[in-house]
Write an enzyme that holds these catalytic residues in place. Sequence first.
Site, mmCIF file in Angstrom:
data_model
loop_
_atom_site.group_PDB
_atom_site.id
_atom_site.type_symbol
_atom_site.label_atom_id
_atom_site.label_comp_id
_atom_site.label_asym_id
_atom_site.label_seq_id
_atom_site.Cartn_x
_atom_site.Cartn_y
_atom_site.Cartn_z
ATOM 1 C CE LYS A 134 3.711 13.326 6.149
ATOM 2 N NZ LYS A 134 3.469 12.829 7.518
HETATM 3 N N1 PMP Z 1 3.297 6.203 3.703
HETATM 4 C C1 PMP Z 1 4.380 6.890 3.299
HETATM 5 C C2 PMP Z 1 5.083 6.438 2.060
HETATM 6 C C3 PMP Z 1 4.838 7.991 4.027
HETATM 7 O O1 PMP Z 1 5.921 8.677 3.609
HETATM 8 C C4 PMP Z 1 4.154 8.357 5.206
HETATM 9 C C5 PMP Z 1 4.630 9.542 6.009
HETATM 10 N N2 PMP Z 1 5.709 9.303 6.849
HETATM 11 C C6 PMP Z 1 3.049 7.601 5.609
HETATM 12 C C7 PMP Z 1 2.637 6.534 4.824
HETATM 13 C C8 PMP Z 1 2.322 7.850 6.909
HETATM 14 O O2 PMP Z 1 1.669 9.069 6.977
HETATM 15 P P1 PMP Z 1 1.518 9.851 8.347
HETATM 16 O O3 PMP Z 1 2.829 10.523 8.631
HETATM 17 O O4 PMP Z 1 0.439 10.827 8.088
HETATM 18 O O5 PMP Z 1 1.187 8.880 9.435
#
Ligand code: PMP
Length: 333
Positions: free
Chosen positions: A44
Amino acid sequence: MGITRGFVGAVGHTPLIRLDHLSELTGCEILGKAEFMNPGGSVKDRAALGILQAAEASGALQPGGTVVEGTAGNTGIGLAHLCNARGYRCVIVIPDTQSAEKIGLLRSLGAEVRTVPAVPYRDPENYVHLSGRIAAGIPGAIWANQFDNLANRQAHHDTTGPEIWEQCAGQLDAWVAATGTGGTYAGVAMYLKTCSRTIRCVLADPHGSALFSWATGGGLSSEGSSITEGIGNSRVTANLEGAPIDDAVRVDDQTAIDVLYDLLWYEGLFMGGSVGINVAAAVETARRLGPGHRIVTVLCDGGDRYRSRLWDRSWLESRELRQPVRSDRPSVA
Ligand code: PMP
């Protein structure tokens, strides 16, 4: 790599790690983009940086301004680092179901943290809506709005996707990732499809999320629940809308836990819960494609953020999950 400029300069350019045991066992090359190595510790950081840079470029965010966000943790952690580096105030709204490690870390980083009960998105008290209202009430504040702000997936389209393509020297068959906001999955999928239409884009999903059903033509419906954090959704965000999806894999929590312990014991990688979902889905994709393919997924964050949960036997047992027992070979194969 030479000298980088501050926190911002250290975001991205992460290694692409070959998961040796799983590659051997599946006959495919399974590669993990090491996003846990970003300076704020997760994938992130890229979205947080992309969102801040877009707000600075549009003039919405001025020196001394405030950044407000509703987040499961990692976006907030990235934003808190960046706000310190750039001189902004940071206000974070987070559901109280997220790990104590992430909430504590946000406070240590100097963010103003408001924990709120976890309620569905349709409820006006949901943390996402609440963060938007808080931003609207603070002069000079922006709402990062990671779910529907396309600067999120643009950051992955412009950085994560090209890095993967380059690191693979154009040789890859599938991209597999779970989605929270959809920024990572969609940004990378959209970029890779511009490089080669034949790369299969596979959406991974935990139980309790409506996206597997949606991606396989069944509409937005969900069953069960998951202990994973930051992934799964009850709706199609603006960041996910229009992303190519060739296949989808649903992974249950016990499989994800088994994969996480395998990754630690046999690859030496100490990872967070969404990585268990991603890597399990990559293994399933290897099974579906057959041997001889190269599959890339994402190692979103590290295990440290979940030590009191995923790595604690009694916590797992309280959720009716089994802590794996170490054997002489990975259990997933
Ligand atoms: N894995 C974790 C641990 C996250 O914090 C996030 C973000 N919410 C994601 C995966 C997914 O990423 P994205 O928001 O880009 O879909």
